[in-house]
Design a protein around this motif. Structure first.
Motif: not given
Length: 223
Positions: A131-141
């Motif tokens: 969940e944290a990866t989707i919410n906080h990493v994916f948008p920053r790519l």
């Protein structure tokens, strides 16, 4: 009088043997609090449980998948609907009542061709890492990954960009290709809740291995 204009949004829900989840998913779509006009299509990949009956009971249109693979199911659903926007939702994902109003409003305000939102993943604590990866990493790519369980895209852009390929990690392949040509982004609100069942069944390591294998196959295929 029958409506002749296309809906604002077409929801596409791929499903195979999802009787344990799809009723809640379709119910959450049916009960959206919105003024937008929308339709719902379930693309069934040969279910042997009650999935087709549940889809019909929930008011969704049901079509049989012509090929195999979730990318093919998503793409078939896109071709058999006519909404101005396409919303791809998985059969184990429930939408908040404000999903459509907030996400489509966000896309309009930000001038986006496609969008996703933050999510909540149910299940074991390990699911919170995903969940944290989707919410906080994916948008920053630089080219954000928009997960296939929660993706809104303008139809004309979907068609111009070729749509979902039928490869492993089809949502990664498609959303990164999409973002190389069009503006995409993430609504900062949590608008969906999706199942962490793969992590519950396989553990975080097992799930990671599964997705890495899919991504290796995707790269080998040229995407």
């Amino acid at each position: 009088m029958a409506r002749t204009d296309p809906p604002d949004v077409s929801f596409v829900v791929p499903a195979i043997d999802e009787a344990d989840y799809v009723r809640e998913t379709l119910g959450s779509i049916r009960d959206l609090d919105t003024d937008y006009v929308y339709e719902t299509l379930v693309v069934d990949g040969g279910s042997t449980d009650g999935t087709p009956e549940i889809a019909r009971e929930s008011g969704a249109r049901l079509v049989a998948q012509e090929g195999t693979g979730i990318g093919a199911a998503r793409h078939q659903g896109a071709t058999e609907t006519d909404g101005e926007w396409l919303a791809f939702v998985d059969a184990d994902t429930e939408l908040r009542a404000n999903y459509l109003t907030e996400l489509l409003g966000f896309a309009h305000r930000e001038g986006l061709a496609a969008a996703s939102s933050r999510c909540r993943i149910t299940g074991p604590w390990r699911a919170k890492l995903m969940e944290a990866t989707i919410n906080h990493v994916f948008p920053r790519l630089s080219r954000p990954i928009l997960p296939g369980f929660n993706l809104l895209v303008r139809r004309e852009v979907y068609e111009a960009s070729g749509g979902f390929p039928n490869v492993g990690n089809e949502d990664t392949a498609y959303s990164r290709r999409l973002a190389s040509r069009y503006p995409t982004g993430y609504c900062p609100e949590v608008l969906v809740e999706t199942s962490g069942r793969r992590i519950a069944d396989s553990g975080l390591t097992g799930a990671a291995v599964h997705y890495l294998a899919l991504d290796a196959a995707r790269l080998r295929s040229g995407y």
